[in-house]
Write an enzyme that holds these catalytic residues in place. Structure first.
Site, short mmCIF file in Angstrom:
data_model
loop_
_atom_site.label_atom_id
_atom_site.label_comp_id
_atom_site.label_asym_id
_atom_site.label_seq_id
_atom_site.Cartn_x
_atom_site.Cartn_y
_atom_site.Cartn_z
N GLU A 116 0.87 -1.17 0.00
CA GLU A 116 0.00 0.00 0.00
C GLU A 116 0.91 1.22 0.00
O GLU A 116 1.79 1.34 0.86
CB GLU A 116 -0.87 -0.02 1.26
CG GLU A 116 -1.92 1.06 1.25
CD GLU A 116 -2.79 1.05 2.50
OE1 GLU A 116 -2.75 0.07 3.26
OE2 GLU A 116 -3.50 2.06 2.70
N ARG A 149 4.89 -12.80 9.93
CA ARG A 149 5.62 -11.59 9.57
C ARG A 149 6.96 -11.55 10.29
O ARG A 149 7.19 -12.26 11.28
CB ARG A 149 4.79 -10.33 9.84
CG ARG A 149 4.38 -10.10 11.27
CD ARG A 149 3.25 -9.06 11.35
NE ARG A 149 3.64 -7.75 10.88
CZ ARG A 149 3.02 -7.07 9.91
NH1 ARG A 149 1.98 -7.58 9.31
NH2 ARG A 149 3.42 -5.88 9.56
N LYS A 168 4.07 1.12 9.93
CA LYS A 168 4.27 2.32 9.11
C LYS A 168 3.73 3.57 9.80
O LYS A 168 4.28 4.65 9.66
CB LYS A 168 3.60 2.13 7.75
CG LYS A 168 4.44 1.27 6.81
CD LYS A 168 3.89 1.31 5.41
CE LYS A 168 2.79 0.28 5.25
NZ LYS A 168 2.38 0.07 3.86
P1 ATP Z 1 0.99 -1.41 8.03
O1 ATP Z 1 2.33 -1.25 8.69
O2 ATP Z 1 0.38 -0.10 7.68
O3 ATP Z 1 0.10 -2.41 8.69
P2 ATP Z 1 1.67 -3.32 6.03
O4 ATP Z 1 2.90 -3.64 6.76
O5 ATP Z 1 0.57 -4.30 5.94
O6 ATP Z 1 1.14 -1.97 6.58
P3 ATP Z 1 1.66 -3.20 3.16
O7 ATP Z 1 2.14 -2.12 2.29
O8 ATP Z 1 0.22 -3.55 3.09
O9 ATP Z 1 2.07 -2.80 4.60
O10 ATP Z 1 2.55 -4.49 2.96
C1 ATP Z 1 2.86 -5.03 1.72
C2 ATP Z 1 3.18 -6.48 1.90
O11 ATP Z 1 4.28 -6.64 2.79
C3 ATP Z 1 2.02 -7.23 2.48
O12 ATP Z 1 1.84 -8.41 1.74
C4 ATP Z 1 2.43 -7.53 3.88
O13 ATP Z 1 1.89 -8.74 4.32
C5 ATP Z 1 3.96 -7.58 3.78
N1 ATP Z 1 4.56 -7.20 5.05
C6 ATP Z 1 4.38 -6.07 5.75
N2 ATP Z 1 5.06 -6.10 6.90
C7 ATP Z 1 5.71 -7.29 6.94
C8 ATP Z 1 6.57 -7.93 7.88
N3 ATP Z 1 6.93 -7.33 9.04
N4 ATP Z 1 7.05 -9.15 7.58
C9 ATP Z 1 6.71 -9.74 6.43
N5 ATP Z 1 5.91 -9.21 5.51
C10 ATP Z 1 5.39 -8.00 5.74
MG MG Z 2 -1.23 -3.99 4.65
#
Ligand code: ATP
Ligand code: MG
Length: 554
Positions: free
Chosen positions: A35, A260, A270
């Site tokens: 996103e 994650r 974020k």
């Molecule tokens: P927020 O921090 O706002 O919750 P998000 O981490 O979900 O956002 P996105 O931009 O939606 O951010 O993430 C893009 C992709 O990266 C998604 O498929 C998400 O699952 C993956 N992702 C985000 N954070 C992690 C993490 N800590 N470890 C592994 N994958 C991640």
């Molecule tokens: Mg997300």
């Protein structure tokens, strides 16, 4: 949980099974779906390496898709930084760059299709009213009074919503799933809402936007993604995505969840990272202390180190917290192979070699990297006045102290053995300089002196050294879990010494032409890289990582 060549992680195992079963004709298509509401961080790197990595391994492809369904928080600055970071990590989506917003027309069509099947309705209830009727995990929800509107009425109202005839918040479109489902997400989720907001790509075309859950899975189907890999928090969204796929009869992308990445001493939300930026706790998203990809790049972390780290962590279904020391270890391991060794004195102590001619300069032969035979050699100027490190001298040394002390001998790396004859002091008792003598026959590489010294220290020639700035970075948080305390904001645990600036350190003159991004090992001190703040008049170096893991040790 070391990841080895032979053992497959559960996602690779699943893909191999799918290929063996001939699913989708053996085709593998994954996607990375950020996103664009912030910069990528090390957690995203795990998802990137996983998505691009498995596709590469199984002859597949990976799409980059911006999940840009929320017009309010998204920005083109983020869109650009995200692309930049993925490329820098070493991955390529070729011509497959997509935006969920490209699919707004199709997703709108999906909504109409659900309405026409009697599977979606316009609800005039407020957000509070909807929440109140949702029930609890143990108590069934209650039908909305608008749940039984006719197909015709729903269709007309939804088109009116699209045409801007209804104010924000006055109506939503909900999927008619099951108000009694034990999975709360299936209790008639909102799938479209009214928002009179400008979108970074579709501008003012739309005043209704699909909810994430009605855009994400559908976008996967539109792209015919075979394996939709995402983090565990979306596990209970899967039944909803599957319901949409079934009711709409669209491509059956299959979602699989993995744990994650969590790192100690690190914040990865974020929203919180944005707060660190906005409240000036750091100097922007690419501050070298940030866990962002751009911060790590500026800090001097090589992309290969990040990839290796992610592989070491592995992919599993169970949440855990990884020691940030493992990331630092990977950085060291990579830089050890690639970074040229140079001499830099961070806390200078002047040394005068009284028996060395004042006007003489000798060029000493120095190896660039003992780990890399290709790295070659360079010449280092040696003269009668040098700087050594303050902590390489002790006036009253303990036994077995092998560096400099009054009357003691030490080898200067790539040069001569010197002996400390005299300590000259300032009026306040501090040391002004050391007067030393050198052993003429002890030159490195051609030593015939027969003198054996145990200590070797680094140095720079005073007249030739470059004055540069060093930014000494440490972990941004001093508590391993900055979110541990319910009563205290995570910023209470910021490490006040995460950045210490040394405005003037001395480095050998071979660094004069160093360019931003280049990494060096300052021998015995750590890995440093040239910062983008460097100017023609003054280089700025960032401490990337210490030579050893000395965290917690004094
Ligand atoms: P927020 O921090 O706002 O919750 P998000 O981490 O979900 O956002 P996105 O931009 O939606 O951010 O993430 C893009 C992709 O990266 C998604 O498929 C998400 O699952 C993956 N992702 C985000 N954070 C992690 C993490 N800590 N470890 C592994 N994958 C991640
Ligand atoms: Mg997300």
């Amino acid at each position: 949980m070391e990841h080895t060549e032979e053992s497959l992680n559960f996602i690779e195992q699943m893909i191999e099974d799918d290929i063996a079963a001939g699913k989708h004709g053996g085709r593998v298509l994954t996607r990375f779906p950020p996103e664009p509401n912030g910069y990528l961080h090390i957690g995203h790197a795990k998802s990137i390496v996983l998505n691009f990595g498995v596709a590469q391994k199984y002859g597949g492809k990976t799409n980059l898709r911006f999940d840009d369904t929320n017009p309010v928080t998204e920005d083109t600055e983020y869109v650009e930084s995200i692309q930049n970071d993925i490329r820098w990590l070493g991955f390529d989506w070729e011509d497959r760059l997509f935006y969920a917003s490209d699919y707004f027309d199709q997703i709108f069509g999906f909504a109409l299709r659900l309405i026409d099947k009697g599977l979606a309705y316009v609800d005039d209830s407020s957000a509070e009213e909807i929440a109140a009727l949702k029930g609890t995990p143990t108590h069934e929800g209650t039908d909305s009074p608008f749940r039984n509107r006719s197909i015709e009425e729903n269709r007309q109202l939804f088109l009116e919503m699209r045409d801007g005839k209804h104010p924000e918040g006055s109506k939503v479109l909900r999927a008619k799933v099951d108000m009694a489902s034990p999975n709360m997400l299936l209790r008639d989720p909102v799938i479209y809402r009214i928002k009179f907001a400008h979108h970074h790509r579709t501008a003012d075309k739309w005043c209704i936007y699909p909810m994430y859950d009605f855009a994400h899975g559908q976008s996967d189907s539109i792209e015919t993604i075979t394996h939709s890999l995402c983090t565990l928090e979306f596990e209970n969204h899967r039944p909803l995505y599957d319901w949409f796929i079934e009711q709409l009869g669209i491509f059956p992308s299959k979602q699989t969840e993995f744990a994650r990445l969590n790192l100690n001493y690190t914040i990865m939300s974020k929203r919180k990272l944005l707060q660190l930026v906005n409240d000036n706790h750091v100097n922007g998203w690419d501050d070298p202390r940030m866990p962002t990809i751009s911060g790590m790049r500026r800090r001097g972390y090589p992309p290969a180190a990040i990839r290796n780290f992610v592989k070491k962590v592995g992919v599993a279904r169970r949440e855990n917290v990884i020691d940030v020391g493992l990331l630092e270890f990977s950085v060291r391991q990579e830089l050890n192979k690639t970074a040229p060794r140079v001499m830099a004195v961070l806390d200078p102590l002047k040394v005068v070699i009284t028996n060395y001619p004042q006007d003489r300069v000798e060029w000493m032969h120095a190896e660039n990297n003992p780990e890399d035979p290709e790295a070659g050699h360079r010449e280092l100027p040696f003269s009668s006045e040098l700087y050594i490190e303050q902590d390489d001298f002790m006036e009253n040394p303990p036994k077995k102290y092998f560096r400099m002390f009054p009357g003691g001998m030490v080898r200067l790396k790539n040069a001569y053995i010197i002996q400390c004859d005299e300590v000259i002091k300032n009026e306040d008792g501090s040391i002004e300089q050391l007067n030393c003598t050198y052993i003429e026959t002890s030159k490195s590489g051609e030593d015939t002196s027969g003198i054996n010294v145990k200590g070797t220290i680094h140095w720079v020639s005073r007249a030739h050294a470059l004055k540069v700035e060093a930014r000494m970075y440490d972990r941004l948080f001093s508590h391993e879990n900055p979110d541990h305390d319910k009563d205290q904001h995570f910023t209470a645990f910021l490490n006040p010494e995460s950045l210490v600036v040394k405005p003037e350190i001395y480095v050998e003159p071979s660094l004069a032409d160093a360019l931003p991004g280049q990494s060096y090992q300052f021998m015995r001190k750590g890995y440093f890289c040239v910062d983008t703040d460097s100017t023609a008049n003054k280089l700025v170096f960032n401490l990337t990582v210490n030579l050893r893991d000395n965290w917690g040790k004094s």
